[in-house]
Design a protein around this motif. Structure first.
Motif, PDB file in Angstrom:
ATOM      1  N   ALA A   1      12.141 109.984  31.035  1.00 24.01           N
ATOM      2  CA  ALA A   1      13.009 110.436  29.761  1.00 24.01           C
ATOM      3  C   ALA A   1      12.239 110.268  28.471  1.00 24.01           C
ATOM      4  CB  ALA A   1      14.241 109.878  29.647  1.00 24.01           C
ATOM      5  N   VAL A   2      11.589 108.920  28.625  1.00 20.27           N
ATOM      6  CA  VAL A   2      10.753 108.470  27.477  1.00 20.27           C
ATOM      7  C   VAL A   2       9.606 109.415  27.140  1.00 20.27           C
ATOM      8  CG1 VAL A   2       9.194 106.704  26.598  1.00 20.27           C
ATOM      9  CG2 VAL A   2      11.426 106.088  27.760  1.00 20.27           C
ATOM     10  N   ASP A   3       8.943 109.876  28.223  1.00 20.30           N
ATOM     11  CA  ASP A   3       7.921 110.873  28.154  1.00 20.30           C
ATOM     12  C   ASP A   3       8.320 111.920  27.666  1.00 20.30           C
ATOM     13  OD1 ASP A   3       6.565 108.764  29.656  1.00 20.30           O
ATOM     14  OD2 ASP A   3       6.603 109.800  31.630  1.00 20.30           O
ATOM     15  N   LEU A   4       9.361 112.612  28.156  1.00 23.14           N
ATOM     16  CA  LEU A   4      10.071 113.944  27.716  1.00 23.14           C
ATOM     17  C   LEU A   4       9.967 113.750  26.157  1.00 23.14           C
ATOM     18  CD1 LEU A   4      12.842 114.978  30.013  1.00 23.14           C
ATOM     19  CD2 LEU A   4      10.534 116.086  29.671  1.00 23.14           C
ATOM     20  N   LEU A   5      10.551 112.661  25.519  1.00 24.51           N
ATOM     21  CA  LEU A   5      10.774 112.730  24.010  1.00 24.51           C
ATOM     22  C   LEU A   5       9.593 112.654  23.164  1.00 24.51           C
ATOM     23  CD1 LEU A   5      14.084 110.438  24.103  1.00 24.51           C
ATOM     24  CD2 LEU A   5      14.160 112.781  23.514  1.00 24.51           C
ATOM     25  N   ALA A   6       8.517 111.897  24.053  1.00 21.99           N
ATOM     26  CA  ALA A   6       7.450 111.763  23.379  1.00 21.99           C
ATOM     27  C   ALA A   6       6.560 112.937  23.244  1.00 21.99           C
ATOM     28  CB  ALA A   6       6.634 110.275  23.690  1.00 21.99           C
ATOM     29  N   LEU A   7       6.306 113.431  24.526  1.00 27.17           N
ATOM     30  CA  LEU A   7       5.458 114.486  24.853  1.00 27.17           C
ATOM     31  C   LEU A   7       5.899 115.853  24.182  1.00 27.17           C
ATOM     32  CD1 LEU A   7       4.614 113.917  28.700  1.00 27.17           C
ATOM     33  CD2 LEU A   7       3.147 113.749  26.787  1.00 27.17           C
ATOM     34  N   THR A   8       7.112 115.845  23.897  1.00 23.44           N
ATOM     35  CA  THR A   8       7.769 117.117  23.067  1.00 23.44           C
ATOM     36  C   THR A   8       7.837 116.852  21.710  1.00 23.44           C
ATOM     37  OG1 THR A   8      10.089 116.689  23.585  1.00 23.44           O
ATOM     38  CG2 THR A   8       8.999 117.969  25.062  1.00 23.44           C
ATOM     39  N   GLN A   9       7.469 115.456  21.283  1.00 24.80           N
ATOM     40  CA  GLN A   9       7.103 115.262  19.742  1.00 24.80           C
ATOM     41  C   GLN A   9       8.372 115.229  19.207  1.00 24.80           C
ATOM     42  OE1 GLN A   9       4.335 117.986  18.536  1.00 24.80           O
ATOM     43  NE2 GLN A   9       2.660 116.643  19.104  1.00 24.80           N
ATOM     44  N   VAL A  10       9.642 115.139  20.014  1.00 30.42           N
ATOM     45  CA  VAL A  10      11.125 114.495  19.345  1.00 30.42           C
ATOM     46  C   VAL A  10      10.790 113.411  18.533  1.00 30.42           C
ATOM     47  CG1 VAL A  10      13.219 114.303  19.862  1.00 30.42           C
ATOM     48  CG2 VAL A  10      12.445 116.226  20.818  1.00 30.42           C
ATOM     49  N   HIS A  11      10.019 112.497  19.471  1.00 35.91           N
ATOM     50  CA  HIS A  11       9.734 110.901  18.827  1.00 35.91           C
ATOM     51  C   HIS A  11       8.227 111.047  18.451  1.00 35.91           C
ATOM     52  CE1 HIS A  11      13.785 109.203  18.467  1.00 35.91           C
ATOM     53  NE2 HIS A  11      14.128 109.612  19.652  1.00 35.91           N
ATOM     54  N   PRO A  12       7.697 110.271  17.581  1.00 38.67           N
ATOM     55  CA  PRO A  12       6.242 110.420  17.482  1.00 38.67           C
ATOM     56  C   PRO A  12       5.474 109.166  18.510  1.00 38.67           C
ATOM     57  CG  PRO A  12       7.359 108.679  15.895  1.00 38.67           C
ATOM     58  CD  PRO A  12       8.496 109.385  16.663  1.00 38.67           C
ATOM     59  N   ASP A  13       6.241 108.242  19.379  1.00 41.28           N
ATOM     60  CA  ASP A  13       5.661 107.501  20.030  1.00 41.28           C
ATOM     61  C   ASP A  13       6.619 107.006  21.285  1.00 41.28           C
ATOM     62  OD1 ASP A  13       6.924 105.066  19.007  1.00 41.28           O
ATOM     63  OD2 ASP A  13       5.561 105.578  17.377  1.00 41.28           O
ATOM     64  N   PRO A  14       6.054 106.628  22.193  1.00 44.44           N
ATOM     65  CA  PRO A  14       6.976 106.079  23.475  1.00 44.44           C
ATOM     66  C   PRO A  14       8.002 104.859  22.849  1.00 44.44           C
ATOM     67  CG  PRO A  14       4.750 106.490  24.261  1.00 44.44           C
ATOM     68  CD  PRO A  14       4.747 106.478  22.716  1.00 44.44           C
ATOM     69  N   GLU A  15       7.341 104.196  21.933  1.00 48.45           N
ATOM     70  CA  GLU A  15       8.265 103.025  21.794  1.00 48.45           C
ATOM     71  C   GLU A  15       9.436 103.382  20.772  1.00 48.45           C
ATOM     72  OE1 GLU A  15       4.977 103.299  21.424  1.00 48.45           O
ATOM     73  OE2 GLU A  15       4.552 101.725  22.936  1.00 48.45           O
ATOM     74  N   SER A  16       9.249 104.311  20.081  1.00 45.76           N
ATOM     75  CA  SER A  16      10.401 104.878  19.265  1.00 45.76           C
ATOM     76  C   SER A  16      11.480 105.780  20.015  1.00 45.76           C
ATOM     77  CB  SER A  16      10.109 105.743  18.119  1.00 45.76           C
ATOM     78  OG  SER A  16       9.362 106.912  18.439  1.00 45.76           O
ATOM     79  N   ALA A  17      10.975 106.494  21.246  1.00 38.88           N
ATOM     80  CA  ALA A  17      11.699 107.151  22.040  1.00 38.88           C
ATOM     81  C   ALA A  17      12.544 106.211  22.819  1.00 38.88           C
ATOM     82  CB  ALA A  17      10.776 108.047  22.910  1.00 38.88           C
ATOM     83  N   ARG A  18      11.953 105.027  23.345  1.00 39.58           N
ATOM     84  CA  ARG A  18      12.595 104.130  24.366  1.00 39.58           C
ATOM     85  C   ARG A  18      13.635 103.378  23.527  1.00 39.58           C
ATOM     86  NH1 ARG A  18       8.262 102.005  25.873  1.00 39.58           N
ATOM     87  NH2 ARG A  18       8.188 102.891  27.903  1.00 39.58           N
TER      88      ARG A  18
END
Length: 209
Positions: free
Chosen positions: A102-119
């Motif tokens: 789920a972290v990867d999805l949000l970061a790779l699709t650029q919904v969030h700028p990086d894994p930390e903010s996605a997490r």
């Protein structure tokens, strides 16, 4: 999502992983059983070809939805891109049903700028309290982030509809090409994330030889 619209992207990612991850794992396991010598990069190419094609087909179909075209395209893009990322994770031996996807999805699709903010956003979504009225700015921001894969195309929908009157099929072709190109860029980012470092080094040497 109705209770907490401000966390719509995060809640969709959390739902996509258990819903789509197991089928991605089965796909990779089936291919490895059938082709035991197939390299991970080969499986990744198969997944990329499959979902880039699905993105093109989905975009073309959505373009025929008239005024609802952007909404239809967004639904198609979200489904296709989630499947693409999870199948690429499976191709490189990562568990596509693991919560980290789920972290990867949000970061790779650029919904969030990086894994930390996605997490951090996922953690906030999972600990959200009872349903409450959320401020409109927060819900609007979530909608904008959710539509991030289409921001480049959304502004051009009116122009495409006008052009299609003069050139039949223009909107369909543009949507198909735009969505397939976006899927290819996403695949490149996912491969860069999931491919083992040693494999990446060997791939680079092979490309330069």
């Amino acid at each position: 999502m109705l209770d907490h619209p401000g966390f719509a992207p995060e809640l969709l990612a959390l739902a996509a992983v258990p819903a789509l991850g197991p089928s991605a794992a089965e796909w990779a396991e089936r291919l490895r059983g059938r082709y035991p010598d197939a390299p991970a990069d080969g499986l990744a190419r198969l997944a990329t070809r499959r979902y880039v094609g699905a993105a093109a087909a989905g975009g073309a179909t959505a373009a025929l939805a008239g005024l609802f075209a952007p909404v239809a395209e967004l639904a198609s893009v979200l489904w296709t891109q989630s499947n693409l990322v999870l199948h690429l994770a499976a191709a490189y031996g990562q568990d596509p049903a693991h919560p980290d996807r789920a972290v990867d999805l949000l970061a790779l699709t650029q919904v969030h700028p990086d894994p930390e903010s996605a997490r951090a956003a996922l953690a906030a979504a999972q600990t959200a309290g009872d349903p409450a009225e959320e401020p409109w700015p927060r819900a609007a921001e979530a909608a904008w982030r959710l539509a991030a894969p289409l921001t480049a195309q959304a502004g051009g929908w009116l122009a495409l509809r006008l052009a299609s009157r003069l050139l039949p099929g223009a909107a369909v072709l543009a949507a198909a090409l735009g969505d397939s190109a976006a899927a290819e860029r996403l695949a490149a980012r996912a491969v860069a994330l999931y491919r083992p470092r040693q494999s990446q080094s060997n791939h680079s040497r092979g490309s330069s030889a």
